[in-house]
Motif scaffolding. Structure first.
Motif, PDB file in Angstrom:
ATOM      1  N   SER A 183      -1.082  62.751  14.119  1.00  0.00           N
ATOM      2  CA  SER A 183       0.299  62.826  13.629  1.00  0.00           C
ATOM      3  C   SER A 183       0.532  61.809  12.526  1.00  0.00           C
ATOM      4  O   SER A 183      -0.083  60.740  12.530  1.00  0.00           O
ATOM      5  N   SER A 185       3.079  59.067  10.419  1.00  0.00           N
ATOM      6  CA  SER A 185       3.704  57.847  10.959  1.00  0.00           C
ATOM      7  C   SER A 185       4.663  57.252   9.938  1.00  0.00           C
ATOM      8  O   SER A 185       4.633  57.622   8.763  1.00  0.00           O
ATOM      9  N   SER A 313      11.486  60.520  12.343  1.00  0.00           N
ATOM     10  CA  SER A 313      11.023  59.235  12.888  1.00  0.00           C
ATOM     11  C   SER A 313      11.756  58.056  12.237  1.00  0.00           C
ATOM     12  O   SER A 313      12.067  57.060  12.892  1.00  0.00           O
ATOM     13  N   TRP A 317      13.757  55.513  14.530  1.00  0.00           N
ATOM     14  CA  TRP A 317      13.375  54.096  14.530  1.00  0.00           C
ATOM     15  C   TRP A 317      14.614  53.212  14.330  1.00  0.00           C
ATOM     16  O   TRP A 317      14.677  52.083  14.802  1.00  0.00           O
ATOM     17  N   GLN A 333       8.505  64.747  17.999  1.00  0.00           N
ATOM     18  CA  GLN A 333       9.293  63.521  17.852  1.00  0.00           C
ATOM     19  C   GLN A 333      10.536  63.512  18.734  1.00  0.00           C
ATOM     20  O   GLN A 333      11.034  62.454  19.099  1.00  0.00           O
ATOM     21  N   HIS A 373      10.272  56.004  21.615  1.00  0.00           N
ATOM     22  CA  HIS A 373       9.284  57.065  21.433  1.00  0.00           C
ATOM     23  C   HIS A 373       8.524  56.855  20.113  1.00  0.00           C
ATOM     24  O   HIS A 373       7.300  57.011  20.064  1.00  0.00           O
ATOM     25  N   VAL A 374       9.239  56.474  19.074  1.00  0.00           N
ATOM     26  CA  VAL A 374       8.578  56.223  17.783  1.00  0.00           C
ATOM     27  C   VAL A 374       7.679  54.994  17.899  1.00  0.00           C
ATOM     28  O   VAL A 374       6.541  54.995  17.419  1.00  0.00           O
ATOM     29  N   ASN A 377       4.481  56.068  19.505  1.00  0.00           N
ATOM     30  CA  ASN A 377       3.689  57.193  18.988  1.00  0.00           C
ATOM     31  C   ASN A 377       3.591  57.338  17.475  1.00  0.00           C
ATOM     32  O   ASN A 377       2.630  57.924  16.994  1.00  0.00           O
ATOM     33  N   PHE A 378       4.568  56.868  16.749  1.00  0.00           N
ATOM     34  CA  PHE A 378       4.597  57.258  15.329  1.00  0.00           C
ATOM     35  C   PHE A 378       4.682  56.083  14.363  1.00  0.00           C
ATOM     36  O   PHE A 378       5.280  56.204  13.289  1.00  0.00           O
TER      37      PHE A 378
END
Ligand code: UDP
Length: 403
Positions: A183, A185, A313, A317, A333, A373-374, A377-378
């Motif tokens: 993924s 970012s 994202s 964020w 997301q 979550h971000v 993961n991102f």
């Protein structure tokens, strides 16, 4: 420019230690990224930060941009839409324009780094220059349901690569080469995502004449039909009689997207005379985007198709509630009603907007969950680690590299 060690406060020292171990194993290799625009859009956004950080880690990397004339970018936009499954397939004349421009770049680019990392379809024919080095094709588009003929045309090139990278498991295709799911970012320390004091936010809003006396619904995107800016206006118009709010559509252009001005005019027309709709055709201004996202009450990404949607994202964020379409990489997301609201239609988007605008506590909870979550993961550090593992795996037979 932030130093790699500055990320420890956000992701923890262990993540940085992993990066340094992987980087050490790549010593002596040179990576060249190639795409089609230096600014505008998600790919340029990522490379701007990723390339310097890879170098700082000791992985020698550079970034080159292919050249193209207007007719070439008309064709590549069509290819982009075709991969997303929309539009007529390429015709012979368009294929010739694509190949001729490709040949020009082949003749003018060395392409001799240990690893050539080719982003999206525009530079795909550079694979003709493959020698002993490794080549990766990175698809940032939702390729789950492409226009058949155009995909077959691209397959003639994709199949020659050593590996392909897709953003989501939903996009992977049957290919004779190795595939990786990585993924995109965002960079939490970039100008676009760094923390910002209220005073500075205010300054940017004043510069672009954005009042904040009403709740602000915002979508930040290139003016592209697949981002459905007109659908955003329609959703806003369904909300407006119930909640007095304002809509901001902010976008810019990218040299590889020739449709921007046409779509911008369509958006102006759809907005009509409503003084609470602000349409901003703005230059690249990362701190202003940061400020606008932070000043918004709710962020939208009502795309009809979406490779990933970095804007989602970016907003999460900043702990913002997001209303976004359940397409492409967006559901990676957003978990519906946990880290944002997913929608499938204009009515669905309007319902979600009303829900968020009328329930500030619920909105805050969505934003808080979205940020975590971000974080998990991102962020760019995870992305760099996965790319380095991908680079290493090219020199091994197995798909997984342990270190
Ligand atoms: N963006 C920007 N200014 C604009 C429009 C977009 O800086 O006027 C940025 C946006 O913040 C995001 C990127 O461009 O970082 C767009 O990436 P995304 O994945 O959302 O969409 P793409 O344009 O790649 O389809």
């Amino acid at each position: 420019m932030k130093n790699i060690n500055d990320y420890a406060g956000i992701v923890g020292q262990a993540v940085l230690d992993d990066l340094k171990i992987a980087a050490e194993k790549l010593k002596g290799k040179k990576i060249t990224h190639v795409n089609s625009t230096p600014v505008g859009g998600g790919v340029a956004e990522i490379l701007t930060r990723m390339v310097p950080l890879l170098n700082e880690l000791g992985v020698v990397s550079d970034w080159q941009v292919i050249k193209g004339n207007n007719s070439f970018f008309d064709v590549t936009k069509k290819i982009h839409n075709n991969i997303h499954g929309s539009g007529e397939p390429l015709n012979k004349k368009e294929m010739d324009i694509f190949l001729e421009n490709g040949l020009y770049n082949e003749q003018n680019m060395a392409c001799d780094s240990d690893i050539m990392f080719i982003h999206d379809p525009q530079p795909i024919t550079l694979i003709n220059k493959k020698k002993e080095n490794k080549w990766i094709w990175r698809c940032h588009v939702d390729a789950s349901n492409p226009v058949f003929f155009t995909w077959q045309f691209l397959r003639g090139y994709i199949d020659k690569y050593d590996a392909a990278v897709f953003s989501s498991p939903f996009f992977s295709r049957e290919l004779p080469i190795r595939q990786f799911l990585i993924s995109p970012s965002i960079d939490p320390l970039s100008e676009k995502n760094r923390d910002m004091e209220p005073e500075e936010i205010k300054k940017h809003l004043e510069k672009y004449n954005i009042p904040v006396d009403k709740p602000l619904i915002t979508q930040i995107s290139r003016f592209d039909r697949l981002k459905d800016p007109v659908g955003v206006i329609q959703a806003y118009k369904k909300v407006k009689p119930y909640v007095d709010c304002r809509l901001l559509l902010a976008g810019g252009t990218a040299v590889d997207d020739p449709e921007g001005n046409i779509v911008y005019n369509e958006v102006l027309e759809a907005a009509g005379k409503d003084k609470d709709i602000i349409i901003l055709n703005m230059p690249q201004d990362d701190s202003a985007v940061n400020a606008i996202q932070r000043a918004s009450t709710v962020i939208m990404q009502k795309s009809l198709k979406e490779g990933f949607g970095l804007t989602v994202s970016e907003a999460l964020w900043k702990s913002k509630p997001v209303v976004a379409s359940n397409v492409g990489g967006i559901p990676l997301q957003i978990t519906h009603k946990y880290s944002g609201m997913l929608c499938h239609s204009i009515d669905g988007a309007a319902f979600a907007l009303k829900m968020i605008l009328n329930n500030p506590d619920y909105a805050a909870k969505l934003g808080k969950n979205g940020r975590e979550h971000v974080r998990n993961n991102f962020l760019l550090t995870r992305h760099i680690k996965e790319y380095m593992l991908l680079f290493l795996s090219l020199y091994h037979k197995e798909d997984i590299v342990f270190f």
